[in-house]
Design an enzyme around this catalytic site. Structure first.
Site, PDB file in Angstrom:
ATOM      1  N   GLU A 186       4.637  -2.914   3.061  1.00 50.61           N
ATOM      2  CA  GLU A 186       3.425  -3.758   3.011  1.00 50.61           C
ATOM      3  C   GLU A 186       3.808  -5.298   3.276  1.00 50.61           C
ATOM      4  O   GLU A 186       3.186  -6.169   2.882  1.00 50.61           O
ATOM      5  CB  GLU A 186       2.610  -3.750   1.828  1.00 50.61           C
ATOM      6  CG  GLU A 186       2.009  -2.308   1.396  1.00 50.61           C
ATOM      7  CD  GLU A 186       1.320  -2.628   0.298  1.00 50.61           C
ATOM      8  OE1 GLU A 186       1.566  -3.235  -0.605  1.00 50.61           O
ATOM      9  OE2 GLU A 186       0.251  -1.708   0.195  1.00 50.61           O
ATOM     10  N   GLU A 264      -0.569   5.638   0.996  1.00 49.00           N
ATOM     11  CA  GLU A 264      -1.010   5.429  -0.405  1.00 49.00           C
ATOM     12  C   GLU A 264      -2.571   5.362  -0.645  1.00 49.00           C
ATOM     13  O   GLU A 264      -3.274   4.523  -0.309  1.00 49.00           O
ATOM     14  CB  GLU A 264      -0.701   3.708  -0.985  1.00 49.00           C
ATOM     15  CG  GLU A 264       0.689   3.638  -0.865  1.00 49.00           C
ATOM     16  CD  GLU A 264       1.382   2.157  -1.364  1.00 49.00           C
ATOM     17  OE1 GLU A 264       0.161   1.525  -1.746  1.00 49.00           O
ATOM     18  OE2 GLU A 264       2.060   1.700  -1.251  1.00 49.00           O
TER      19      GLU A 264
END
Length: 648
Positions: A186, A264
């Site tokens: 991320e 995710e």
């Protein structure tokens, strides 16, 4: 016609050599088929339905159980991080033993017939201490983490030159089960946006792992601009409440062809001390999962089994204030913290069965649970009484206080000591300017507990004392930031405290080795004691207890009336409790930590604030994860921000 002569040996050898030199079709391969927007596994169309679990949050003896249950739930892959700080506690000192045996975990996954999506970092977030980065990096105070800072890159290169060769044989095309590997984590959520850093990592991965393994990135929809890199496959993450169509449409701007991937998909959420236990409804989770599978997307569910932040390993978030994460990482996941199947798991399994075959056979039932107690704990003594054992090398002296990192104290606690140089007959303000206390301080004058200071919240105490009185400040590291800040999270007194208008100087610093004291010094048998008044401030308590073979099982330690502290069972650091703040009221105790057959088990508590008048504990057969006993300023201050603070 003349008969044909048999080929000579030279011709046979030449033919064999030609075959060996011809390009061979890989028997094992995992690739992106951009023409048909799909993955190919060994040349056949493939879609993974995966779940996250973290080997570092589960005792090794339970790995096989959790992995088997995930496979029986219909998953064909697992996804997990590798926390750098868990494996390199000191520069150049590596630990891959016991519950840190990464290769053993890969082997267990292989036995469970699960493919692996690996996320080795170097930064992982994961609500883990410092996002998986080792705190010793901060011994260079000006280091810029997650950038092309030469100091940071040198440490990263050194680490990956140890880690990546270990996993190389486990790549899928080499006969292992790792089908893809994430580069960083991320990164688009990190304001540095340093493409030179990302290119360096990608080059390092290619140099050490070769060209055949699929490398990818993961970002939320807001992070795709800075988190993606040409040559790395782009995936996204989002939860049931997000607009799937909008996010996948945005993904197509960065990855026009190939399979859609949600790396995710959130089945639950994390918990912060002082807020409510987070949940995600079964209907929302299953509805979103089915919609993605109907699109042909590959999905990883984060988390499928959360586990526990044992010891001091929890991370923290930052959004205008410091938010430490609870010991439980239950996450409202399909497999509970104790590894039990939940109704959410069976609903997810039913959705998966519509799209791919589910392994035959029932899921194992919940593990047996144990109730025990109440047990009365006995006082061993105040923390200050054990100072010589807790810090056998003696204190470090400095005019101004030094941080944990400066004295190479990674986790836990450090005691700061000085003496008053003036007399204060009226209550005088004691505080640390510029929010310079990281994270929580327990203040004593001449061994008498005065109260608590806390980062961002309780900023000052009022003290009285005479010249020469001893001032002790025990500082607790509540977990380094794992998300939400671009600044390094130094621990301890990062600014010198003030008493009134005077800067306090001439400090002694005691880096405390509490785990060693608990494991090696405290007696196994606690002798009977005469009555002692209930103390306040940091104090050790302990008791022994036995468990029979007929009742031993997983259990949940309940500490009614206790305030805040750390707990050990048979020398194992179970984690932090914070009964006074909640929401978590019990600590998960895995059955393998307990010794059956009548042998004594030992429980030790370090209570940091106040002990109940009746110092008892209980072991329950169910967890209590959502009971905040005291609604405080902290609760009200954070009430509207619960679900929007952390990446993973």
């Amino acid at each position: 016609m003349a008969p044909k002569r048999p080929p000579c040996l030279c011709s046979l050898l030449l033919s064999l050599l030609t075959l060996l030199l011809l390009p061979q079709v890989d028997a094992r391969s995992f690739v992106v088929d951009r023409d048909h927007d799909r993955f190919l596994l060994n040349g056949e169309p493939f879609r993974y339905v995966s779940g996250s679990l973290h080997y570092f949050r589960v005792p090794r003896v339970l790995w096989a159980d959790r992995l088997f249950k995930m496979r029986m739930s219909g998953l064909n892959a697992i996804q997990f991080y590798v926390p750098w700080n868990y494996h390199e506690p000191k520069p150049g000192i590596y630990n891959f033993n016991g519950s840190r045996d990464l290769i053993a975990f890969l082997s267990e996954a292989n036995k469970a017939n699960l493919l692996v999506i690996l996320r080795p970092g170097p930064y992982i977030c994961a609500e883990w201490e410092m996002g998986g980065l080792p705190s010793w990096l901060l011994q260079k105070p000006k280091i810029h983490l997650r950038t092309s800072d030469p100091d940071f890159l040198a440490a990263v290169d050194s680490w990956f030159k140890v880690l990546l060769p270990k996993i190389y044989p486990w790549l899928y095309h080499n006969g292992g089960n790792i089908i893809s590997i994430q580069v960083e984590n991320e990164y688009g959520s990190y304001k540095a946006c340093d493409f030179s850093y990302m290119r360096h990592l990608a080059g390092l991965f290619r140099a050490l792992l070769g060209d055949k393994i699929l490398l990818f990135t993961t970002d939320g929809s807001e992070g795709l601009k800075c988190g993606t890199l040409q040559g790395l496959y782009t995936t996204v993450d989002f939860g049931p409440a997000d607009n799937m169509t909008k996010i996948f449409t945005l993904l197509r701007k960065y990855e026009p062809r190939g399979p859609l991937v949600n790396s995710e998909y959130y089945t639950g959420w994390l918990d912060y001390w002082g807020q409510n236990h987070s949940t995600r409804s079964i209907s929302a989770v299953t509805r979103g999962l089915e919609s993605m599978l109907q699109l042909g997307a590959s999905v990883n569910m984060y988390m499928f089994h959360g586990g526990t932040n044992f010891g001091y390993w929890n991370g923290a978030d930052e959004k205008g204030h410091f938010l430490p994460i609870t010991t439980s990482y239950d996450y409202d996941a399909p497999l509970s913290e104790a590894g039990d199947p939940t109704p959410k798991l069976f609903a997810i399994r039913n959705v998966i069965s519509k799209f791919q075959e589910i392994p035959l056979g029932p899921l194992p039932p919940p593990s047996s649970k144990m109730k025990l107690g109440p047990l009365t704990l006995h006082m061993d003594g105040s923390l200050l009484a054990f100072l010589d054992v807790l810090c056998p090398k003696g204190p470090i002296r400095s005019i101004l206080p030094m941080t944990f990192e400066a004295v190479k104290q990674d986790h836990g606690f450090m005691l700061y000591r000085t003496h008053l140089v003036n007399t204060f007959t009226e209550p005088t303000s004691f505080w640390v300017p510029n929010n310079g206390l990281h994270d929580r301080a327990y203040v004593m004058v001449n061994e008498v507990f005065q109260g608590v200071l806390e980062r961002n919240i309780k900023s000052r105490l009022f003290l009285m004392g005479k010249m020469g009185d001893r001032l002790d400040v025990l500082v607790e590291n509540m977990g380094r930031l794992s998300f939400g800040s671009n600044s390094s999270d130094f621990k301890g007194l990062v600014e010198p405290p003030l008493l009134g208008h005077a800067v306090l100087t001439q400090w002694l610093m005691f880096p405390l080795k509490i785990d060693k004291l608990v494991k090696w010094w405290f007696p196994v048998q606690i002798p009977k004691r005469s009555y002692l008044p209930t103390p306040s401030g940091p104090t050790f308590y302990s008791a022994t207890f036995s468990v029979s073979d007929s009742v031993v099982g997983d259990t949940f330690l309940h500490l009614p009336g206790w305030s805040k502290g750390q707990v050990w069972i048979n020398g194992f650091n179970l984690g932090r409790y914070w009964t006074k703040r909640g929401p978590q009221q019990t600590l998960y105790v895995p059955r393998p930590l307990l010794i059956p057959r009548g042998t004594f088990n030992k429980i030790t508590l370090l209570e940091l604030e106040n002990v109940p008048a009746n110092p008892q504990i209980q072991f329950l057969d169910r967890p209590i994860l959502n009971s905040t006993l005291h609604r405080t300023y902290f609760n009200a201050f954070l009430a509207d921000e619960q679900m929007e603070l952390s990446g993973h």
